[in-house]
Motif scaffolding. Structure first.
Motif, PDB file in Angstrom:
ATOM      1  N   ALA A  28       0.828  -1.208   0.000  1.00  0.00           N
ATOM      2  CA  ALA A  28       0.000   0.000   0.000  1.00  0.00           C
ATOM      3  C   ALA A  28       0.861   1.257   0.000  1.00  0.00           C
ATOM      4  O   ALA A  28       0.565   2.225  -0.714  1.00  0.00           O
ATOM      5  N   ARG A  66       2.328   1.696  -3.527  1.00  0.00           N
ATOM      6  CA  ARG A  66       1.343   2.192  -4.493  1.00  0.00           C
ATOM      7  C   ARG A  66       1.039   3.670  -4.245  1.00  0.00           C
ATOM      8  O   ARG A  66       0.855   4.441  -5.189  1.00  0.00           O
ATOM      9  N   LYS A  67       0.971   4.079  -2.976  1.00  0.00           N
ATOM     10  CA  LYS A  67       0.724   5.492  -2.680  1.00  0.00           C
ATOM     11  C   LYS A  67       1.887   6.356  -3.179  1.00  0.00           C
ATOM     12  O   LYS A  67       1.678   7.436  -3.745  1.00  0.00           O
ATOM     13  N   THR A  68       3.114   5.861  -2.990  1.00  0.00           N
ATOM     14  CA  THR A  68       4.270   6.604  -3.480  1.00  0.00           C
ATOM     15  C   THR A  68       4.249   6.722  -5.001  1.00  0.00           C
ATOM     16  O   THR A  68       4.561   7.781  -5.570  1.00  0.00           O
ATOM     17  N   ALA A 107       1.586   6.669  -6.897  1.00  0.00           N
ATOM     18  CA  ALA A 107       0.522   7.605  -7.285  1.00  0.00           C
ATOM     19  C   ALA A 107       0.971   9.051  -7.099  1.00  0.00           C
ATOM     20  O   ALA A 107       0.723   9.903  -7.972  1.00  0.00           O
ATOM     21  N   ASP A 108       1.629   9.334  -5.976  1.00  0.00           N
ATOM     22  CA  ASP A 108       2.141  10.693  -5.766  1.00  0.00           C
ATOM     23  C   ASP A 108       3.181  11.061  -6.817  1.00  0.00           C
ATOM     24  O   ASP A 108       3.199  12.195  -7.329  1.00  0.00           O
ATOM     25  N   GLU A 168       2.932  -0.867 -10.311  1.00  0.00           N
ATOM     26  CA  GLU A 168       1.511  -1.071 -10.038  1.00  0.00           C
ATOM     27  C   GLU A 168       0.990  -2.300 -10.740  1.00  0.00           C
ATOM     28  O   GLU A 168       0.025  -2.911 -10.306  1.00  0.00           O
TER      29      GLU A 168
END
Length: 286
Positions: free
Chosen positions: A175, A178-180, A182-183, A286
């Motif tokens: 998680a 994936r957040k990194t 997306a940023d 991803e």
């Protein structure tokens, strides 16, 4: 010699056995030669000069049943909990299926009661303390045996907790990754938009088109048509067929669009390719 060996076996960190000095490279080579050619007279003469039989260097066969000795203690081959009867200890709780918590409480009360009797015995007749000490020892062995019956359950629960902890840690790491990504994708998209706005200010193309005279535009269009017609005719005349354009994959199309929108500057092209590779890396992660 045997007494010293027994003391070493019972020690917490015993020394290696005395026969470990036999396993030299020379003796091992001699063992291989003896196994390969047992009738060789020279090898037989070398074997007779040894103070021990050469076959003693062969590893013993694996123990498949019964028990084996390690550090002065006998261990069963099949790892199982020996019963109190097999250990020669009196079993104080009933045989078969029992409530272990209830039996442990009973044994605990018996241990406290026998300890009080031991104190009384020491104050009245100290010479009879050995009987009470032995009774307390048997009670503690029974309690220890009941607790050891929980070991398989404890091992399963411990393994379950370890696997759940590993799964939760991997989920959290995924998680966070994936957040990194997306940023990072948002930041790359913002940088790309700012770069395109800086290279091509809004309204510049329309101003150029409006300021250019109509005759010039018609001249440029006719010249372009003539050049394309000449190129096509020359390709046909030379016998070279036109090849259809190669379809680009998603990442190649993205990289081509970023590079094509960049002016012919080596540093700018390198930065654009780096930007495209970073976006491809986010897609792969991803």
């Amino acid at each position: 010699m045997e007494e010293a060996s027994a003391q070493q076996q019972g020690a917490a960190f015993p020394a290696p056995p005395y026969y470990f000095q036999r396993y030299t490279q020379e003796n091992i080579n001699l063992l291989e030669k003896a196994n390969a050619d047992p009738e060789n007279a020279e090898i037989t003469k070398s074997l007779e000069a040894l103070p021990f039989p050469i076959l003693a260097l062969e590893p013993p066969p694996p123990v498949k049943k019964g028990a084996y000795w390690m550090f002065g203690r006998a261990w069963p081959v099949q790892d199982s909990l020996a019963t109190l009867e097999e250990q020669g200890i009196e079993q104080l709780y009933p045989k078969g299926s029992i409530d272990r918590v209830k039996e442990l409480k009973k044994l605990n009360h018996s241990a406290v009661f026998n300890f009080l009797e031991l104190v009384h015995t020491l104050s009245t007749s100290p010479g009879e303390f050995a009987t009470k000490v032995d009774q307390i020892r048997v009670i503690f062995i029974n309690m220890h045996h009941i607790i050891n019956e929980y070991r398989p359950h404890q091992a399963r629960e411990t393994l379950k907790l370890m696997m759940e902890d590993q799964l939760n840690r991997k989920k959290n790491e995924t998680a966070a990754l994936r957040k990194t990504c997306a940023d990072l994708r948002k930041q790359l998209a913002t940088l790309q938009a700012l770069k395109q706005e800086r290279l091509q200010p809004p309204g510049l193309d329309n101003d150029v088109e409006m300021s250019a005279p109509a005759s010039s535009q018609s001249h440029i269009s006719s010249s372009t048509t003539a050049i394309s017609t000449t190129t096509a005719s020359s390709s046909t005349a030379s016998g070279v067929g036109t090849k259809p354009p190669r379809r680009l994959s998603g990442s190649e199309d993205k990289r081509k669009s970023i590079v094509d929108s960049t002016p012919l500057d080596p540093i700018a092209i390198k930065n654009a390719e780096t930007l495209a590779r970073m976006m491809d890396l986010c897609d792969d992660i991803e």
